[in-house]
Design a protein around this motif. Structure first.
Motif, short mmCIF file in Angstrom:
data_model
loop_
_atom_site.label_atom_id
_atom_site.label_comp_id
_atom_site.label_asym_id
_atom_site.label_seq_id
_atom_site.Cartn_x
_atom_site.Cartn_y
_atom_site.Cartn_z
N ARG A 1 0.84 -1.21 0.00
CA ARG A 1 0.00 0.00 0.00
C ARG A 1 0.87 1.25 0.00
O ARG A 1 0.54 2.25 -0.65
CB ARG A 1 -0.93 -0.02 1.21
N ARG A 2 1.96 1.20 0.73
CA ARG A 2 2.89 2.32 0.76
C ARG A 2 3.45 2.58 -0.65
O ARG A 2 3.52 3.73 -1.09
CB ARG A 2 4.04 2.02 1.73
N ASN A 3 3.81 1.51 -1.33
CA ASN A 3 4.34 1.66 -2.69
C ASN A 3 3.28 2.19 -3.64
O ASN A 3 3.58 3.00 -4.53
CB ASN A 3 4.87 0.31 -3.19
N THR A 4 2.04 1.75 -3.45
CA THR A 4 0.95 2.24 -4.30
C THR A 4 0.73 3.73 -4.09
O THR A 4 0.59 4.50 -5.06
CB THR A 4 -0.35 1.48 -3.99
N THR A 5 0.72 4.15 -2.81
CA THR A 5 0.54 5.57 -2.50
C THR A 5 1.68 6.40 -3.09
O THR A 5 1.45 7.49 -3.65
CB THR A 5 0.48 5.78 -0.98
N THR A 6 2.89 5.88 -2.97
CA THR A 6 4.06 6.59 -3.51
C THR A 6 3.95 6.75 -5.02
O THR A 6 4.22 7.84 -5.57
CB THR A 6 5.36 5.86 -3.14
N ALA A 7 3.53 5.68 -5.70
CA ALA A 7 3.38 5.74 -7.16
C ALA A 7 2.30 6.74 -7.55
O ALA A 7 2.48 7.52 -8.50
CB ALA A 7 3.05 4.35 -7.70
N GLN A 8 1.18 6.73 -6.82
CA GLN A 8 0.11 7.69 -7.11
C GLN A 8 0.58 9.12 -6.87
O GLN A 8 0.22 10.03 -7.63
CB GLN A 8 -1.10 7.39 -6.22
N PHE A 9 1.38 9.31 -5.83
CA PHE A 9 1.89 10.63 -5.51
C PHE A 9 2.75 11.17 -6.64
O PHE A 9 2.53 12.29 -7.13
CB PHE A 9 2.69 10.57 -4.21
N TYR A 10 3.72 10.39 -7.07
CA TYR A 10 4.63 10.88 -8.12
C TYR A 10 3.97 10.92 -9.49
O TYR A 10 4.37 11.70 -10.36
CB TYR A 10 5.91 10.06 -8.13
N ASN A 11 2.94 10.12 -9.66
CA ASN A 11 2.16 10.23 -10.90
C ASN A 11 1.43 11.57 -10.95
O ASN A 11 1.34 12.21 -12.00
CB ASN A 11 1.15 9.09 -10.99
N ALA A 12 0.92 12.01 -9.77
CA ALA A 12 0.22 13.30 -9.71
C ALA A 12 1.20 14.46 -9.84
O ALA A 12 0.93 15.47 -10.49
CB ALA A 12 -0.56 13.41 -8.40
N PHE A 13 2.37 14.31 -9.22
CA PHE A 13 3.33 15.41 -9.21
C PHE A 13 4.08 15.51 -10.53
O PHE A 13 4.29 16.59 -11.06
CB PHE A 13 4.31 15.24 -8.04
N GLY A 14 4.52 14.38 -11.06
CA GLY A 14 5.25 14.42 -12.32
C GLY A 14 6.60 15.10 -12.15
O GLY A 14 7.04 15.41 -11.05
N GLN A 15 7.24 15.36 -13.23
CA GLN A 15 8.56 15.97 -13.22
C GLN A 15 8.45 17.48 -13.32
O GLN A 15 7.99 18.02 -14.32
CB GLN A 15 9.41 15.44 -14.40
N GLY A 16 8.84 18.17 -12.24
CA GLY A 16 8.84 19.63 -12.26
C GLY A 16 7.46 20.26 -12.18
O GLY A 16 7.29 21.41 -12.50
N MET B 1 -0.81 22.49 -7.17
CA MET B 1 -1.83 21.86 -8.01
C MET B 1 -1.65 20.35 -8.04
O MET B 1 -2.62 19.59 -8.10
CB MET B 1 -1.78 22.44 -9.42
N SER B 2 -0.40 19.89 -7.97
CA SER B 2 -0.14 18.46 -7.95
C SER B 2 -0.66 17.83 -6.66
O SER B 2 -1.23 16.72 -6.68
CB SER B 2 1.37 18.19 -8.07
N LEU B 3 -0.50 18.54 -5.54
CA LEU B 3 -1.01 18.03 -4.28
C LEU B 3 -2.54 17.96 -4.31
O LEU B 3 -3.13 16.99 -3.82
CB LEU B 3 -0.54 18.91 -3.12
N MET B 4 -3.18 18.96 -4.87
CA MET B 4 -4.63 18.93 -4.99
C MET B 4 -5.08 17.73 -5.81
O MET B 4 -6.02 17.01 -5.44
CB MET B 4 -5.13 20.23 -5.63
N ASP B 5 -4.41 17.48 -6.93
CA ASP B 5 -4.73 16.34 -7.79
C ASP B 5 -4.56 15.03 -7.02
O ASP B 5 -5.41 14.14 -7.06
CB ASP B 5 -3.83 16.37 -9.03
N PHE B 6 -3.45 14.91 -6.28
CA PHE B 6 -3.18 13.70 -5.51
C PHE B 6 -4.23 13.47 -4.43
O PHE B 6 -4.73 12.35 -4.25
CB PHE B 6 -1.79 13.80 -4.88
N MET B 7 -4.59 14.51 -3.70
CA MET B 7 -5.59 14.36 -2.63
C MET B 7 -6.94 13.95 -3.19
O MET B 7 -7.64 13.13 -2.60
CB MET B 7 -5.71 15.66 -1.83
#
Length: 295
Positions: free
Chosen positions: A133-148, A153-159
């Motif tokens: 679950r931790r790995n899934t959350t991490t993947a979702q987080f960086y998928n929302a944030f992306g590079q740069g 707005m990325s945090l809003m998308d992730f939440m």
């Protein structure tokens, strides 16, 4: 005489008298100070509004702010800018254990500390929070944030996509915003600040998140204020704390408490002003240390 159709003689004399008094009548220093503090500009409507703000129940006001949907709260703005001022503590049998501290994130970029906070909170709400679950959350987080990507707005998308409005993690984050803090700030501004103006001390806002005995969560905001008046006779500063208590699931605000922790007031302040500022602070300063010192 055509101009007399627009102005009466009495009106002209009244305007001249007002202009003369403003320009030439002597004013005491105390009158000048009062006007700067807004005494002479308050209307009856202003005073009524002040009374309403001070009379309102703080817990109810903060709960009303906190229950607003994510889109209406600046979580995505405040968390990135405050992330290095937030720590998380566990309290069990009176013993405190550091879960996440600001020093853990020294030198880190903005994204990783936000993820660290989310994972620390998620683990506290679910002791069986698995590596998967931790790995899934991490993947979702960086998928929302992306590079740069923009952190806010990325945090809003992730939440919205990975956590959701009813998430316990989001419940805690919503209690960390300036909007949720606002009712406490207004109470201080309209009690002390209408007589003795003050402003934030830059960089003094800290947030302590406490998981207490498995019973509830406390989100504790600490801030410092300093007087606008920097003369020796007008200087003062104080430090205050707002404690927002959430139930164990962080889905309800159960209580809020505002307290002045300590204050320092110039010994060169007039005796009447010193007595008055003490009186205004008193409702929030039970047990606080108020020092009167020479600047």
């Amino acid at each position: 005489m055509g101009w007399l159709t627009f102005f009466s003689l009495s009106g002209i004399l009244g305007a001249f008298r007002t202009l003369f008094l403003r320009c030439f009548s002597p004013r005491s220093l105390s009158e000048d100070a009062e006007e700067r503090r807004g005494f002479l500009h308050q209307t009856a409507q202003d005073r009524e509004r002040n009374r309403d703000i001070l009379a309102a129940d703080l817990t109810d006001e903060i709960r009303d702010k906190w229950t607003k949907p994510l889109i209406s709260l600046p979580v995505h703005v405040d968390i990135p800018r405050l992330i290095k001022k937030i720590d998380v503590v566990g309290v069990d049998n009176g013993h405190e254990t550091a879960i996440l501290t600001p020093t853990d994130r020294e030198g880190a970029n903005t994204h990783q500390p936000i993820l660290d906070l989310v994972l620390a909170l998620a683990t506290q709400f679910d002791p069986h929070y698995t590596i998967e679950r931790r790995n899934t959350t991490t993947a979702q987080f960086y998928n929302a944030f992306g590079q740069g990507s923009d952190a806010g707005m990325s945090l809003m998308d992730f939440m919205n996509t990975a956590l959701g409005e009813e998430s316990s993690v989001v419940g805690v984050l919503k209690a960390c915003t300036q909007s949720t803090l606002a009712p406490a700030v207004l109470k201080l501004k309209f009690s002390i600040g209408t007589s003795f103006s003050f402003k934030d001390v830059r960089g003094s806002w800290y947030i302590n998140i406490r998981f207490v005995e498995g019973r509830h969560i406390q989100v504790i905001h600490t801030k410092s204020e300093v007087s606008f008046d920097d003369t020796e006779a007008g200087q003062f500063q104080f430090r205050w704390r707002l404690t927002i208590t959430l139930d164990r699931t962080a889905l309800t605000v159960t209580h809020a408490d505002l307290h002045i922790l300590d204050a320092t007031i110039s010994a060169r302040m007039s005796s009447s002003n010193l007595k008055e500022i003490r009186r205004l602070m008193q409702p929030y300063a039970q047990g606080a240390t108020i020092n009167v010192v020479y600047p």
